[in-house]
Motif scaffolding. Structure first.
Motif, PDB file in Angstrom:
ATOM      1  N   ALA A 423       0.846  -1.185   0.000  1.00 25.44           N
ATOM      2  CA  ALA A 423       0.000   0.000   0.000  1.00 25.44           C
ATOM      3  C   ALA A 423       0.887   1.242   0.000  1.00 25.44           C
ATOM      4  CB  ALA A 423      -0.912  -0.011   1.223  1.00 25.44           C
ATOM      5  N   PRO A 424       0.339   2.410  -0.297  1.00 25.88           N
ATOM      6  CA  PRO A 424       1.141   3.640  -0.279  1.00 25.88           C
ATOM      7  C   PRO A 424       1.782   3.873   1.084  1.00 25.88           C
ATOM      8  CG  PRO A 424      -0.960   4.013  -1.375  1.00 25.88           C
ATOM      9  CD  PRO A 424      -1.038   2.651  -0.767  1.00 25.88           C
ATOM     10  N   ALA A 430      -3.054  -2.714   9.144  1.00 25.28           N
ATOM     11  CA  ALA A 430      -3.817  -3.278  10.261  1.00 25.28           C
ATOM     12  C   ALA A 430      -5.107  -2.490  10.458  1.00 25.28           C
ATOM     13  CB  ALA A 430      -2.982  -3.261  11.535  1.00 25.28           C
ATOM     14  N   HIS A 431      -5.024  -1.165  10.315  1.00 28.34           N
ATOM     15  CA  HIS A 431      -6.227  -0.329  10.425  1.00 28.34           C
ATOM     16  C   HIS A 431      -7.165  -0.578   9.253  1.00 28.34           C
ATOM     17  CE1 HIS A 431      -3.628   2.685  12.928  1.00 28.34           C
ATOM     18  NE2 HIS A 431      -3.941   1.599  13.610  1.00 28.34           N
ATOM     19  N   ILE A 432      -6.603  -0.686   8.054  1.00 29.91           N
ATOM     20  CA  ILE A 432      -7.432  -0.940   6.867  1.00 29.91           C
ATOM     21  C   ILE A 432      -8.151  -2.279   6.993  1.00 29.91           C
ATOM     22  CG2 ILE A 432      -7.393  -1.302   4.373  1.00 29.91           C
ATOM     23  CD1 ILE A 432      -6.918   1.585   5.167  1.00 29.91           C
ATOM     24  N   ALA A 433      -7.433  -3.299   7.495  1.00 28.45           N
ATOM     25  CA  ALA A 433      -8.039  -4.626   7.648  1.00 28.45           C
ATOM     26  C   ALA A 433      -9.243  -4.570   8.586  1.00 28.45           C
ATOM     27  CB  ALA A 433      -7.003  -5.621   8.151  1.00 28.45           C
ATOM     28  N   GLU A 434      -9.131  -3.816   9.671  1.00 26.44           N
ATOM     29  CA  GLU A 434     -10.248  -3.682  10.611  1.00 26.44           C
ATOM     30  C   GLU A 434     -11.410  -2.930   9.973  1.00 26.44           C
ATOM     31  OE1 GLU A 434     -10.806  -4.993  13.620  1.00 26.44           O
ATOM     32  OE2 GLU A 434      -8.968  -6.145  13.276  1.00 26.44           O
ATOM     33  N   PRO A 445      -2.704  -8.205   7.246  1.00 26.81           N
ATOM     34  CA  PRO A 445      -1.666  -7.181   7.387  1.00 26.81           C
ATOM     35  C   PRO A 445      -0.272  -7.808   7.379  1.00 26.81           C
ATOM     36  CG  PRO A 445      -3.423  -6.847   8.992  1.00 26.81           C
ATOM     37  CD  PRO A 445      -3.669  -8.190   8.369  1.00 26.81           C
ATOM     38  N   GLY A 446       0.701  -7.093   6.807  1.00 24.01           N
ATOM     39  CA  GLY A 446       2.036  -7.658   6.656  1.00 24.01           C
ATOM     40  C   GLY A 446       3.003  -7.347   7.765  1.00 24.01           C
ATOM     41  N   ALA A 447       2.665  -6.426   8.665  1.00 19.07           N
ATOM     42  CA  ALA A 447       3.615  -6.010   9.698  1.00 19.07           C
ATOM     43  C   ALA A 447       4.173  -7.151  10.533  1.00 19.07           C
ATOM     44  CB  ALA A 447       2.966  -4.956  10.592  1.00 19.07           C
ATOM     45  N   PRO A 448       3.361  -8.138  10.962  1.00 21.32           N
ATOM     46  CA  PRO A 448       3.913  -9.221  11.799  1.00 21.32           C
ATOM     47  C   PRO A 448       5.015 -10.034  11.129  1.00 21.32           C
ATOM     48  CG  PRO A 448       1.524  -9.177  11.963  1.00 21.32           C
ATOM     49  CD  PRO A 448       1.894  -8.261  10.844  1.00 21.32           C
ATOM     50  N   PHE A 449       5.103  -9.997   9.800  1.00 19.42           N
ATOM     51  CA  PHE A 449       6.145 -10.753   9.111  1.00 19.42           C
ATOM     52  C   PHE A 449       7.516 -10.090   9.264  1.00 19.42           C
ATOM     53  CE2 PHE A 449       2.255 -11.925   6.838  1.00 19.42           C
ATOM     54  CZ  PHE A 449       2.377 -13.301   6.763  1.00 19.42           C
ATOM     55  N   PHE A 450       7.530  -8.792   9.531  1.00 17.43           N
ATOM     56  CA  PHE A 450       8.787  -8.058   9.639  1.00 17.43           C
ATOM     57  C   PHE A 450       9.317  -8.080  11.072  1.00 17.43           C
ATOM     58  CE2 PHE A 450       6.768  -6.174   5.920  1.00 17.43           C
ATOM     59  CZ  PHE A 450       7.822  -6.034   5.022  1.00 17.43           C
ATOM     60  N   SER A 451      10.644  -8.074  11.198  1.00 18.42           N
ATOM     61  CA  SER A 451      11.250  -7.944  12.510  1.00 18.42           C
ATOM     62  C   SER A 451      11.022  -6.530  13.031  1.00 18.42           C
ATOM     63  CB  SER A 451      12.750  -8.235  12.430  1.00 18.42           C
ATOM     64  OG  SER A 451      13.391  -7.289  11.579  1.00 18.42           O
ATOM     65  N   PHE A 459       2.446  -3.087   4.077  1.00 14.93           N
ATOM     66  CA  PHE A 459       2.405  -4.307   3.258  1.00 14.93           C
ATOM     67  C   PHE A 459       1.275  -5.213   3.746  1.00 14.93           C
ATOM     68  CE2 PHE A 459       6.578  -2.729   2.349  1.00 14.93           C
ATOM     69  CZ  PHE A 459       6.894  -3.204   1.085  1.00 14.93           C
ATOM     70  N   PHE A 460       0.796  -6.057   2.845  1.00 12.24           N
ATOM     71  CA  PHE A 460      -0.240  -7.013   3.217  1.00 12.24           C
ATOM     72  C   PHE A 460      -0.223  -8.178   2.245  1.00 12.24           C
ATOM     73  CE2 PHE A 460      -2.073  -3.950   0.328  1.00 12.24           C
ATOM     74  CZ  PHE A 460      -3.006  -4.623  -0.452  1.00 12.24           C
ATOM     75  N   ARG A 461      -0.824  -9.300   2.673  1.00 13.22           N
ATOM     76  CA  ARG A 461      -0.881 -10.500   1.840  1.00 13.22           C
ATOM     77  C   ARG A 461      -2.305 -10.753   1.385  1.00 13.22           C
ATOM     78  NH1 ARG A 461       1.950 -16.042   3.792  1.00 13.22           N
ATOM     79  NH2 ARG A 461       0.464 -15.866   5.509  1.00 13.22           N
ATOM     80  N   LEU A 462      -2.443 -11.016   0.089  1.00 10.65           N
ATOM     81  CA  LEU A 462      -3.740 -11.365  -0.485  1.00 10.65           C
ATOM     82  C   LEU A 462      -3.735 -12.839  -0.857  1.00 10.65           C
ATOM     83  CD1 LEU A 462      -4.802  -8.521  -2.980  1.00 10.65           C
ATOM     84  CD2 LEU A 462      -5.851  -9.095  -0.786  1.00 10.65           C
ATOM     85  N   GLY A 463      -4.440 -13.650  -0.112  1.00 10.43           N
ATOM     86  CA  GLY A 463      -4.575 -15.058  -0.452  1.00 10.43           C
ATOM     87  C   GLY A 463      -5.773 -15.259  -1.367  1.00 10.43           C
TER      88      GLY A 463
END
Length: 489
Positions: A423-424, A430-434, A445-451, A459-463
């Motif tokens: 995303a930009p 995380a806010h967008i997902a909610e 949301p992709g944040a948990p994947f990062f250290s 970032f986010f994942r689209l399954g």
């Protein structure tokens, strides 16, 4: 269903007559939902003997409950919970009195508070579930799985069903993995070099426990599978999180004091990057130079519907320093919890001993069922069917992404079941997902994947493994709208 007499007991500190105590006991069971409509109560004679009281006392209690419509009588069949009883839909145990133990002090280790997020349990109720790693019931071969499960329950397989496999695994499953699964990845292994695990996560845990301690150093990809990072944190070793690029983990960034390298060369998690063959050889050479062990998670190689996958990193290993991890949980269904780990015989011997101390072994019936499902060709047929559907969905999702101006950060050159999205800047996914949940949209949301030191929130994942093709475009339209509103806010 009959209510067991063993669920009834008298409290020596209770007030009131024995008859009143029995009435209160049964009424509480009904009101809490523990006793359900239509369930049969113990006979007055059996309950009286169990409680050590007079039968007439129980009979009088039942009669009073019958008069108050908690129970109903069916002639000589006995007493049952009445259909008119005020039974709640879900059993909720009563709140216990305050515990005297201070668990914050007593617990010497805590395993909560890591990065592993909780996935929505009710995701099937969402109209647009862009959720990763869940099974699509329309793609699963229920009929043949049921037949294989029934066959595994037969008299012929009684030993496989009932034996204690603490020092071995199902020979049929091991044989199939050795003769068919691993050679497809270019890997040759003897049965003594293969161990069945409770999925890839359990295999990674075994590797971490055996290879690392507080004086060790592990190198992992960043972003990476968040549970792996949590596991290594609990080991207490030093963890070096190296940012990946478009080709995966850069070997030149691995420090000289690294002991174990964790990587996903075939399909990087979560960016979907595939490591080219030249870099794989560089990685092996780097591990050789610093005398490090590599743990290869051959993540999602089966979902290669665009082109054939590259051979596994372990197939290029001439030193025996690569430990290979595979799983059937992603390709069949996550609730299966069945995977395997391949390594030197000395490593597998210790991994088997550790597994035996923790969980003995994965259930024999599950192992034999999977062995039949694989050996009879049902697994390959399902993979082909699933790959065709995923390829169609991939085309639809790529077209919708272009239409709505979304940005793909990683898309997997061989296929897969998800896209890594960006995303930009300044957008917190995380806010967008909610915000999207009331619109029946799920994104990850992709944040948990990062250290922590490299954390990114946009970032986010689209399954696309669990959403039908006709719902992809409308769901992405809602996502694009939410992103646009966030940018202008």
């Amino acid at each position: 269903m009959a209510i067991s007499v063993d669920t009834f007991f008298l409290n020596s500190d209770a007030q009131g007559t024995l008859q009143a105590q029995i009435q209160e006991m049964i009424a509480e069971g009904i009101l809490s939902g523990r006793f359900r409509v239509g369930e049969k109560l113990p006979s007055s004679r059996k309950l009286a003997v169990h409680l050590g009281i007079s039968r007439i006392t129980v009979t009088l209690a039942y009669t009073e409950l019958l008069a108050n419509d908690y129970l109903t009588s069916r002639g000589r069949s006995g007493y049952f919970v009445s259909e008119n009883a005020p039974v709640p839909p879900i059993y909720t145990p009563p709140v216990q009195s305050r515990e005297a133990v201070d668990w914050d002090t007593v617990l010497v280790r805590k395993f909560t508070g890591g990065d592993t997020p909780r996935k929505a349990r009710d995701w099937r109720g969402y109209r647009y579930p862009f959720i990763y790693g869940q099974a699509d019931p329309s793609l699963f071969d229920h009929a043949n799985w049921r037949l294989c499960s029934l066959r595994a329950l037969g008299q012929k397989d009684f030993a496989a069903l009932t034996d204690d496999y603490f020092d071995q695994d199902d020979p049929l499953l091991i044989e199939y993995i050795a003769r068919h699964t691993l050679p497809r990845r270019g890997v040759i292994a003897r049965p003594e070099q293969i161990l069945i695990t409770l999925g890839a996560q359990n295999a990674l845990w075994l590797a971490g426990q055996l290879l690392l301690n507080q004086s060790s150093k592990a190198t992992i990809e960043d972003p990476t599978y968040y549970t792996l990072r949590d596991q290594l944190h609990h080991v207490g070793c030093q963890v070096d999180c190296i940012p990946v690029d478009q080709d995966g983990l850069p070997p030149q960034d691995i420090s000289d004091d690294t002991d174990v390298i964790f990587c996903t060369p075939s399909h990087q998690s979560p960016t979907t990057a595939t490591m080219p063959m030249a870099r794989r050889r560089e990685l092996l050479q780097r591990a050789h130079d610093i005398d490090a062990v590599i743990v290869e998670d051959d993540y999602e190689f089966e979902m290669s519907f665009m082109r054939a996958p590259s051979p596994a990193l372990k197939s290029l290993d001439s030193d025996g320093r690569v430990i290979y991890v595979g799983s059937f949980s992603k390709s069949l269904f996550p609730g299966l919890r069945l995977g395997y780990i391949v390594g030197s015989e000395a490593f597998i011997r210790q991994a088997r001993a550790l597994r035996a101390n923790v969980l003995r072994h994965p259930p024999g019936h599950v192992q034999r069922t999977v062995a039949y499902f694989l050996s009879l060709g049902h697994y390959d047929a399902q993979i082909r069917r699933t790959a065709k559907v995923l390829q169609d969905r991939r085309q639809v999702i790529e077209e919708a992404i272009i239409e709505h101006g979304l940005t793909v950060s990683g898309e997997g050159v061989y296929g897969g079941s998800s896209l890594w999205m960006q995303a930009p800047d300044g957008i917190n996914m995380a806010h967008i997902a909610e915000q999207l949940k009331p619109d029946s949209v799920i994104v990850e949301p992709g944040a948990p994947f990062f250290s922590a030191q490299h954390r990114k929130h946009n970032f986010f994942r689209l399954g696309y493994s669990s959403i039908s093709a006709n719902r992809i475009a409308p769901g992405l339209a809602l996502l694009a709208q939410a992103l646009k509103q966030a940018e202008t806010a």
